[in-house]
Each structure stands twice: as C-alpha cells, then as structure tokens.
Design an enzyme around this catalytic site. Structure first.
Site, PDB file in Angstrom:
ATOM      1  N   ASP A  16      44.792  16.251 -17.276  1.00  0.00           N
ATOM      2  CA  ASP A  16      45.247  16.621 -18.776  1.00  0.00           C
ATOM      3  C   ASP A  16      44.280  17.307 -19.645  1.00  0.00           C
ATOM      4  OD1 ASP A  16      46.349  16.240 -21.060  1.00  0.00           O
ATOM      5  OD2 ASP A  16      46.073  14.090 -20.718  1.00  0.00           O
TER       6      ASP A  16
HETATM    7  C1  NOJ Z   1      48.326  16.220 -23.302  1.00  0.00           C
HETATM    8  C2  NOJ Z   1      48.390  14.747 -23.249  1.00  0.00           C
HETATM    9  O1  NOJ Z   1      47.312  13.716 -23.033  1.00  0.00           O
HETATM   10  C3  NOJ Z   1      49.541  14.552 -21.747  1.00  0.00           C
HETATM   11  O2  NOJ Z   1      50.676  13.699 -21.866  1.00  0.00           O
HETATM   12  C4  NOJ Z   1      50.481  15.773 -21.561  1.00  0.00           C
HETATM   13  O3  NOJ Z   1      50.952  15.993 -20.767  1.00  0.00           O
HETATM   14  C5  NOJ Z   1      49.550  17.375 -22.004  1.00  0.00           C
HETATM   15  N1  NOJ Z   1      48.831  17.042 -22.866  1.00  0.00           N
HETATM   16  C6  NOJ Z   1      49.999  18.278 -21.603  1.00  0.00           C
HETATM   17  O4  NOJ Z   1      51.121  18.596 -22.915  1.00  0.00           O
END
Ligand code: NOJ
Length: 733
Positions: A277
């Site tokens: 993430d």
């Molecule tokens: C953080 C988020 O937790 C996740 O769900 C998302 O896909 C990513 N950022 C990318 O934007």
C-alpha cells in the site's frame, strides 16, 4: 476430452506460455532492470495521498528502465506519453502497468461499496465492475486497486464504506463478483482490467476503528472472519493483491513473510503479484521493526512483496541488498517474474497502447446504458428501515418539503474516492424529485450545512415544512467522512443537523429521513421520532433519479443492511454473528446480575444485519431439510417456500443462517451461509433451494485445522438475521 477439461488445459497452456515469455525476457535483463519492474511511482505533479509524494524524477527513471508501474496519472494523454517514453526510450521497451483506484465506478459513479453490497446481488455487482473496467480502460488503465475485501464490524472505521459489510460469506461472494467483472473471461481484452484484492490482511480490524491502528487477533478470528473474503476473490482469479498498512501478529503486513508467502502463495495458491500500500514499506520504520529504509526494503523483499508503491526503497536499495547478500538474486527473479507474467497476460507486450487510445475516454464513458445500470444499482442499494403508516410510497399529489444539507447537492451523491468523477454531473435528490413529480409543490431548503448552521436556515426549513404534507429530510455525513483516514469517534448525526431536525420535527409534519452516509450511524433518537427512514448511502451519479424511483413507488425497495446499526456507540463493535458466551442474556429483558449485558442499554442493535423493508410483505413457510441425516463431506439440501403476501410486486432476499450446535471451538450463534434474491409478483410464491456444503460448515477447529465436524446443526431461513423458521440436520462421521 470434455469441454471443461479442454478449457483447463487451454488456461494452463496460456499461463505457461506467459511465464515462459517472462523468463525469456528476463534472460536479457540486468539485475537493475529486474528491480525496475518492482517499482511503482506517481508523476511529480500528481496529488499526494499519503505522507510523501514521488521520491524520484519519474521521467528519468522510466528512461533508465526502472519504472514497472505507475499510479495516479490523471489524464489519458499523460498515460500515452509515459508509455511512449517507456517503450521508445528504455533499453528493453518494457511497457508500464498503469493502475488506479476505481472502486465504485470510474466516470459513471455507482453507490459507495457498502451501498452496492446492500443489493445482495452478485450479478449486479459484477456488472458494476464490468462497466468500471470498460471506462477505466478507456482512460488507459490496465489495473484497479479493487475489491476491498476487508470485513468490518466497527462503523467508526471510515473505510467500511469501501467494503461489503460485516459478513465474511457475503463479502466473499460480492468481492468474487467484482473480480469476475473487472477481469472478464479474457484479461488481455482492451476492456477488462487486472483486479487487486486488498488490503491483505485484516486491515479492517484496526483497534477502536482508528485507521492504520494496530491489529491483533487470534488465528481463529483471522481465518473465520477475515480470510474467507480475500480467499473468495483470489479463487475468482484476481492476479494482484495489496498488502495492508497494519501490523499483523506484530509484523507489519508489508514485511510479513507468513502472510505474503506462506499463506498467500503456499496455502491459498495465489499466482499473481503483491503490491504494497502507499508508502507502507517506509512505514515499517514507524512501526519500529526496522531502523531505516534499506532495512525496510530488505524485510519487504524477503517477505515476498513484489512491488513497492511510491517509496522508492526498492529502487534505491535492492541492488545493494543483493550485492551484500541480504536478498538473493533468485528472490528478485521470482518477484520480477510474477509481475512480468501478469503484464504478458494483460497483453501489454502485444500492444502497450491496448488500454486507452484516441477518443475512447470521450466516446466510451457515461454511456446511457451505464447510467441506467447506475440508477438500478442505486435504488437496489437503498435500505428502507422504517415506514410507519405507509408514509412511503408517496400517494402522488403531496406537497413535499425536501430539507437538509444534501437535499440539492450533486457532489454529495458521489461518495468517497472517485478520482474521475465529475462532481457536477450527478442528479441531486431535488432534481430527481422535480423530474418525477413535475406537478407537485416541492420546496427545497438546505436548513444547515453538514456541521454548521446557516443563518436563517432553520426558519426557512420550518416554513417549507409547514407548507408541506410530507417532509423528506436528508441527515448524515459528507463524502469526505467516508473512506481512508475518515475514522470517527462519534457517529451521531452532527449537532447542527440535530438542531435543524428538532425544529422541523416540531412542525408535526410526517418526516421521512434520507440518511446520506457511508457508514452505520447512531440514529436511534431521530429514527424513533419519524415515520420513515431510508438509508440512501452516497448513491452515485443517478442518486436523485433512484430516490424518486423509490419514493414514488415505481421501484419497490429491496436493499438489506450488510452492517449492523448500533443503538449507541458503546455497543461497538457489534455484529449479528456473535457467540453466545458462557453467560448469555437469553432474552432482551433478562436483567439478572451475572449475565453478559450492559447495565442500562440493551444488547440488541437499532437495526440488525439483513434488515430492510419493502412496500409489500413476504412470508416464509414449509422449510424442509431434504437430507437431514448427512455425512461428513456431503451437501445438505434445504428448501423453503417464499410468498409475496402483500399487494405489490417486489424483490426479497431469502437469507439462510446455520448454527453449529456444538463445536470443538466456540461457534457463532448464527452464520450466513446462503442467500437468494428473488422477484415475486403480488400473491406469487416460489420455492427456493439452498445447498449447505461441507466448506460452508467448516471452521478453524480445536486442533488448528480447517474443516467440518460431525454433529447437530440448526438452520434458519427468513427475511433477515432474526430469521426464526428453523430446521435441523445432523452430520454423521
Ligand atoms: C492507500 C489506500 O489504502 C489503498 O486502498 C489505495 O489503493 C492506495 N492508497 C492507492 O491509492
């Protein structure tokens, strides 16, 4: 050979061919170029959705052949430019994989995911994903970070809006449907995209519902509540997974070898690649399991995390780590091969510009059929929780006062995190009602903002209510209060809206609350005071039209809750599939001292999982267990009659719950194991069949194995998680 066998062989050959192509390419790649495939960057000018933005000059990195993937590129034109740079200027011309969060629609926005889940409709959910994929590919994307499979029981956590509710089985069914919708039958088609199962794992169990907080639980809890939904999506063929921000059993997910390698690849047989993430590799420093970025990269690489989202830690340190013998070259090879294999499957090497292309974004989005689907999904997502005196549907000629902060807001229809939405495009509630009731007297007054009073707002709203026969009143929370980093320690209706509500209530006019929210809220006080309550969620681009469909009676509401609405915050976390404990409170009014209860608050929620009203009534009868004496490994077949005994045609969600009477570990009082959505004309009946498979009876047994046990079971089928019609069956050894 049968057709099915041929298909399987076909798939295997295709998979092997893609892997072989990846291996052949890798034979030409330097170590640095292999590491390059493990990097995902955002453009310098992109919005920053975490603590840091891009740590590198992306264009140069692309030319070096060191950028395998990008996210958050905000125009189709830029995607083409970056792709050209990769293909024309890097040594091997390996195409970039472009990803983005397309979570509840792309340009055509659908309700937030919790709303979609309230349709209890896998086929419709699959269609949402198919349309999202078609529009996303028209932009140039080949990858979406969806579905979010995190099963959540705590409405303080803002991201409950992005998931499919509190039940592992339902969440799994809907997540799998999304994967099928995104990836289609042919991943290399120009209108299907790679799906990403997130957030692996147990991200939703953040302590106290505070986003990014610590997660700690038993293996039983993990395997029974959390794992099934991720597994269902992986079994449906998802070829990417995102690691979560949280620690898991003390090791952050992005550096957790047990999660990312032993469980994911070993046990679940996952064949794709894992992306971190946003900045979750660096964040292992804050978790204090590593001292610096280099150690973070080492832990993540060795754990089996293929792709570094934005941190640049792999870019900076992976080669050094290999030279120092801290990460093996064989590990880099494995991680790189997984990514390249998926790129081959996507057809990126056959045509790097297969996604996107001239004019597609203008021509292939917001199609009339997409908007029509958005309307159907929105009305299927709305949950009617109260309807005293049949205040709904409206009779037709009423004077209507539409009041509240979301009454005439287009932007508040969209919900969280819709990067490509046009916030001015949705149909507001007011617009939808005016179009449906052109001859009615409809007055619209905001009354207040979500959190603040407006000068003179209350008196205008009260005047509108006084002149009306019925008041439709939006209460709730704005878009920004759903999704990531939107945890709340108080889920009451905000004070300014409470003040407005009290004043409008004092007019004595019948009120229907339209609850605009991405999470369950504590609304007992308001709910008790009104005739009607409709949870609209943030319903997406066709929200106003869908609302008009429901309140006019053109569409009979069929949404059912997928998350419990607590009576008060002190009950949280609260969910239907609880265990009985050693001292159960057997009746809601048992006030004995030494039982599991609160001193002055009921144990029961305000609205339970599965609840939702219709304008008609359904009756259940003739529950029959066809083989009540089954053996381990056998499927139990159950049948029931469902009748529409009201005056209108309608849709019902028949829900099946089981109770394992005695287990080697404690079992929930009831667990959803099947549901069927059926359409019945007034007066019509249908027979509904369910299978209770060995897998659905399985759990994490006392000996730490997954499987079923012999013994007695109760089965309940009915309208919601209170279903009382009961059958029994026994599983013999
Ligand atoms: C953080 C988020 O937790 C996740 O769900 C998302 O896909 C990513 N950022 C990318 O934007």
């Amino acid at each position: 050979m049968t057709a099915v066998a041929l298909m399987v062989v076909g798939c295997t050959e295709k998979r092997d061919a893609d892997e072989l192509r990846a291996e052949k390419l890798m034979a030409k790649m330097t170590l640095a170029e292999k590491i390059g495939q493990l990097n995902q960057f955002v453009p310098q000018n992109s919005i920053v959705t975490g603590p840091d933005g891009s740590p590198v000059d992306v264009k140069n990195v692309i030319k070096e052949g060191m950028c395998g993937s990008m996210l958050n590129v905000w125009s189709p034109k830029e995607i083409i430019e970056y792709q050209k740079l990769a293909v024309d200027s890097s040594r091997l011309g390996i195409p970039i994989l472009f990803g983005h969060d397309i979570i509840h629609g792309c340009r055509t926005t659908f309700p937030e995911n919790i709303g979609i889940s309230c349709s209890w409709d896998p086929a419709m959910t699959e269609e949402v994903a198919r349309i999202s994929a078609a529009e996303a590919t028209a932009f140039g994307l080949a990858w979406t970070f969806s579905p979010m499979c995190d099963v959540a029981i705590d409405p303080r956590w803002g991201r409950v809006s992005e998931g499919s509710g509190e039940d592992p089985y339902l969440s799994g069914q809907l997540s799998a449907a999304m994967v099928r919708g995104y990836q289609g039958d042919d991943l290399s088609a120009g209108n299907t995209i790679l799906s990403c199962v997130k957030h692996f794992a147990a991200y939703s169990a953040a302590e106290a519902g505070r986003d990014y907080n610590t997660v700690d639980m038993s293996e039983m809890m993990f395997r029974e509540r959390h794992l099934p939904s991720y597994k269902a999506a992986i079994d449906a063929g998802a070829l990417s997974v995102m690691s979560s921000f949280n620690d898991f059993d003390g090791i952050p997910a992005s550096g957790n070898k047990w999660l990312l390698t032993d469980l994911l690849r070993g046990e679940l047989g996952f064949k794709g690649f894992v992306v971190s993430d946003y900045s979750s590799i660096n964040e292992m420093i804050n978790h204090r399991v590593v001292a610096d970025k280099k150690e973070a990269a080492e832990l993540a690489l060795n754990a089996g995390l293929n792709m570094d989202m934005v941190d640049g830690d792999y870019y900076k340190f992976a080669e050094e780590l290999v030279r120092e013998g801290r990460v093996s070259e064989a590990q880099i090879d494995r991680l790189c091969k997984d990514i390249l294999t998926v790129k081959f499957k996507l057809g990126l090497f056959d045509d790097p510009f297969r996604y996107g292309g001239e004019g597609r974004w203008e021509k292939e989005t917001w199609l009339p059929e997409y908007l029509e689907t958005a309307r159907k999904v929105a009305r299927s997502s709305m949950v009617l929780l109260k309807n005293e005196g049949e205040v709904l549907p409206l009779k037709g000629s009423e004077r209507i006062a539409l009041i509240g902060p979301a009454a005439d807001s287009r932007s508040e229809m969209t919900g969280t995190w819709v990067g490509f939405a046009d916030y001015n495009k949705p149909v507001s509630f007011f617009e939808g009602l005016k179009a449906r009731f052109p001859h009615n007297d409809i007055k619209c007054e905001k009354g207040c903002d979500f959190f603040d009073p407006i000068e003179g707002g209350i008196s205008k709203a009260v005047a509108a209510a006084r002149g009306a026969d019925v008041v439709l009143m939006t209460l709730g929370l704005p878009n920004a209060y759903s999704g990531e980093a939107a945890s709340m320690a108080n889920i009451d209706i905000p004070f300014a809206q409470k003040e407005l509500f009290k004043a409008v209530k004092a007019t004595g006019k019948p009120i229907v609350i339209l609850l605009v929210t991405g999470r369950p809220m504590t609304i007992a006080e308001e709910s008790d005071a009104v005739a009607g309550l409709l949870v609209t969620w943030h319903p997406g681009i066709m929200g106003g039209t869908a609302l008009a469909d429901i309140v006019s009676g053109d569409c009979n509401p069929s949404g059912r809750l997928t998350m419990t609405f607590p009576l008060c915050l002190g009950q949280v976390p609260i969910h239907y599939n609880a265990k009985s404990t050693g001292r159960p409170r057997k009746t809601p009014t048992n006030n004995a001292k030494y039982v599991s209860r609160y001193m002055s608050t009921p144990n029961e929620p305000l609205f339970a999982f599965g609840e939702g009203l219709s304008y008609t009534e359904f009756a259940y009868s003739d529950l029959e267990v066809l083989n009540p004496e089954a053996k381990l490994g056998e499927t139990v077949k159950v049948r029931i009659k469902v009748s529409n005994v009201g005056k209108r045609d309608g849709e019902e969600v028949a829900q099946l719950y089981i109770r394992d009477v005695i287990g080697s570990r404690t079992r929930p009082d009831r667990e959803l194991k099947g549901f069927k959505k059926i359409s019945l004309k007034a007066g019509e009946s249908a027979t509904v069949d369910f299978d209770i498979t060995p897998e659905s009876r399985s759990f994490f047994r006392a000996d730490k194995t997954w499987g079923e046990e012999a013994g007695d079971f109760d089965v309940f089928i009915g309208h919601d998680s209170h279903a009382s019609l009961k059958g029994i069956f026994t599983i013999a050894k």
